[in-house]
Design a protein around this motif. Structure first.
Motif, PDB file in Angstrom:
ATOM      1  N   ASP A  48      12.155  -9.582  -6.497  1.00  0.00           N
ATOM      2  CA  ASP A  48      11.833  -9.863  -5.511  1.00  0.00           C
ATOM      3  C   ASP A  48      11.287  -8.934  -3.837  1.00  0.00           C
ATOM      4  O   ASP A  48      11.320  -9.671  -2.735  1.00  0.00           O
ATOM      5  CB  ASP A  48      12.491 -11.220  -4.672  1.00  0.00           C
ATOM      6  CG  ASP A  48      12.580 -12.267  -6.014  1.00  0.00           C
ATOM      7  OD1 ASP A  48      11.794 -12.930  -6.489  1.00  0.00           O
ATOM      8  OD2 ASP A  48      14.219 -12.481  -6.225  1.00  0.00           O
TER       9      ASP A  48
ATOM     10  N   TYR B 297       1.620  -3.141   4.566  1.00  0.00           N
ATOM     11  CA  TYR B 297       2.918  -3.475   4.637  1.00  0.00           C
ATOM     12  C   TYR B 297       3.963  -2.051   5.076  1.00  0.00           C
ATOM     13  O   TYR B 297       4.659  -2.403   6.170  1.00  0.00           O
ATOM     14  CB  TYR B 297       3.017  -3.637   3.146  1.00  0.00           C
ATOM     15  CG  TYR B 297       5.002  -3.918   3.394  1.00  0.00           C
ATOM     16  CD1 TYR B 297       5.468  -4.913   4.421  1.00  0.00           C
ATOM     17  CD2 TYR B 297       5.646  -3.032   2.475  1.00  0.00           C
ATOM     18  CE1 TYR B 297       6.946  -5.124   3.555  1.00  0.00           C
ATOM     19  CE2 TYR B 297       7.016  -3.430   2.140  1.00  0.00           C
ATOM     20  CZ  TYR B 297       7.907  -4.239   3.146  1.00  0.00           C
ATOM     21  OH  TYR B 297       9.535  -4.123   3.936  1.00  0.00           O
TER      22      TYR B 297
ATOM     23  N   GLY C 241       2.952  -7.983  -8.039  1.00  0.00           N
ATOM     24  CA  GLY C 241       2.767  -9.114  -8.341  1.00  0.00           C
ATOM     25  C   GLY C 241       3.301  -8.948  -9.617  1.00  0.00           C
ATOM     26  O   GLY C 241       4.177  -9.248 -10.621  1.00  0.00           O
ATOM     27  N   SER C 242       4.748  -8.313  -9.662  1.00  0.00           N
ATOM     28  CA  SER C 242       5.523  -7.295 -10.053  1.00  0.00           C
ATOM     29  C   SER C 242       6.592  -6.609 -10.219  1.00  0.00           C
ATOM     30  O   SER C 242       6.547  -5.629  -9.154  1.00  0.00           O
ATOM     31  CB  SER C 242       4.510  -6.740 -11.691  1.00  0.00           C
ATOM     32  OG  SER C 242       3.824  -6.037 -11.569  1.00  0.00           O
TER      33      SER C 242
ATOM     34  N   SER D  89       6.839  -5.270  -4.691  1.00  0.00           N
ATOM     35  CA  SER D  89       7.538  -6.333  -6.166  1.00  0.00           C
ATOM     36  C   SER D  89       6.074  -7.555  -5.997  1.00  0.00           C
ATOM     37  O   SER D  89       5.569  -8.003  -6.257  1.00  0.00           O
ATOM     38  CB  SER D  89       7.860  -6.601  -6.985  1.00  0.00           C
ATOM     39  OG  SER D  89       8.925  -5.849  -7.232  1.00  0.00           O
ATOM     40  N   ARG D  90       6.600  -8.300  -4.330  1.00  0.00           N
ATOM     41  CA  ARG D  90       5.392  -9.328  -3.901  1.00  0.00           C
ATOM     42  C   ARG D  90       3.925  -9.155  -3.958  1.00  0.00           C
ATOM     43  O   ARG D  90       3.181  -9.731  -4.215  1.00  0.00           O
ATOM     44  CB  ARG D  90       6.605 -10.061  -3.146  1.00  0.00           C
ATOM     45  CG  ARG D  90       7.369 -10.695  -2.950  1.00  0.00           C
ATOM     46  CD  ARG D  90       7.526 -11.793  -2.251  1.00  0.00           C
ATOM     47  NE  ARG D  90       7.746 -11.242  -1.252  1.00  0.00           N
ATOM     48  CZ  ARG D  90       8.690 -10.264  -0.176  1.00  0.00           C
ATOM     49  NH1 ARG D  90      10.641 -10.129  -1.238  1.00  0.00           N
ATOM     50  NH2 ARG D  90       8.893 -10.218   0.763  1.00  0.00           N
ATOM     51  N   ILE D  91       3.836  -8.187  -3.183  1.00  0.00           N
ATOM     52  CA  ILE D  91       2.768  -7.423  -2.936  1.00  0.00           C
ATOM     53  C   ILE D  91       1.890  -6.855  -4.107  1.00  0.00           C
ATOM     54  O   ILE D  91       1.064  -7.851  -4.778  1.00  0.00           O
ATOM     55  CB  ILE D  91       2.337  -6.103  -1.897  1.00  0.00           C
ATOM     56  CG1 ILE D  91       3.016  -6.742  -0.545  1.00  0.00           C
ATOM     57  CG2 ILE D  91       0.987  -5.703  -2.214  1.00  0.00           C
ATOM     58  CD1 ILE D  91       3.535  -5.220   0.173  1.00  0.00           C
TER      59      ILE D  91
ATOM     60  N   PRO E 216       9.596  -6.652  -1.945  1.00  0.00           N
ATOM     61  CA  PRO E 216       8.194  -6.302  -0.477  1.00  0.00           C
ATOM     62  C   PRO E 216       6.943  -6.371  -1.888  1.00  0.00           C
ATOM     63  O   PRO E 216       5.996  -6.859  -2.295  1.00  0.00           O
ATOM     64  CB  PRO E 216       8.094  -6.310   0.418  1.00  0.00           C
ATOM     65  CG  PRO E 216       9.726  -6.375   0.478  1.00  0.00           C
ATOM     66  CD  PRO E 216      10.824  -6.157  -0.573  1.00  0.00           C
TER      67      PRO E 216
END
Length: 112
Positions: A77, A24, A85-86, A81-83, A79
């Motif tokens: 939200d 990413y 998972g927290s 955090s999304r990758i 990127p």
């Protein structure tokens, strides 16, 4: 100089998250921060299985405060955090006392 550290725990992140984060950064995030107004530089650091963080150095208090407020408002939200998972476990402003450039020079790179 005005620093900001944003850190996520990787203790309960899915397997392979470190590679997903690196991909990413290489494909999206590095370009987003290259040339960002108010930012002197950003580094991305991680200890696999333990933590991942972004370390920012801003030119002014105002640039840091604006970025920090905007980031904190959407941290869950983001990127990263999304990758992972927290959300981040730390968003901390600091003062950068000094920076030294070594003999080998500074290299801006999307992947180490």
């Amino acid at each position: 100089m005005k620093g900001l550290t944003v850190r996520w725990s990787l203790a309960e992140a899915p397997a392979g998250v470190e590679e997903r984060l690196a991909a990413y950064i290489e494909g999206t995030s590095h370009a987003r921060f290259t040339g960002l107004a108010g930012l002197r530089f950003k580094t991305w650091r991680q200890v696999p299985g333990e933590w991942f963080e972004g370390c920012y150095v801003f030119a002014t208090d105002e640039a840091r405060a604006e970025f920090q407020a905007t980031f904190a408002a959407g941290a869950a939200d983001a990127p990263g955090s999304r990758i992972i998972g927290s959300p981040p476990i730390l968003i901390e402003a600091c003062d950068v006392v000094a920076i030294a450039e070594g003999w080998e020079g500074f290299v801006a790179s999307a992947r180490g």
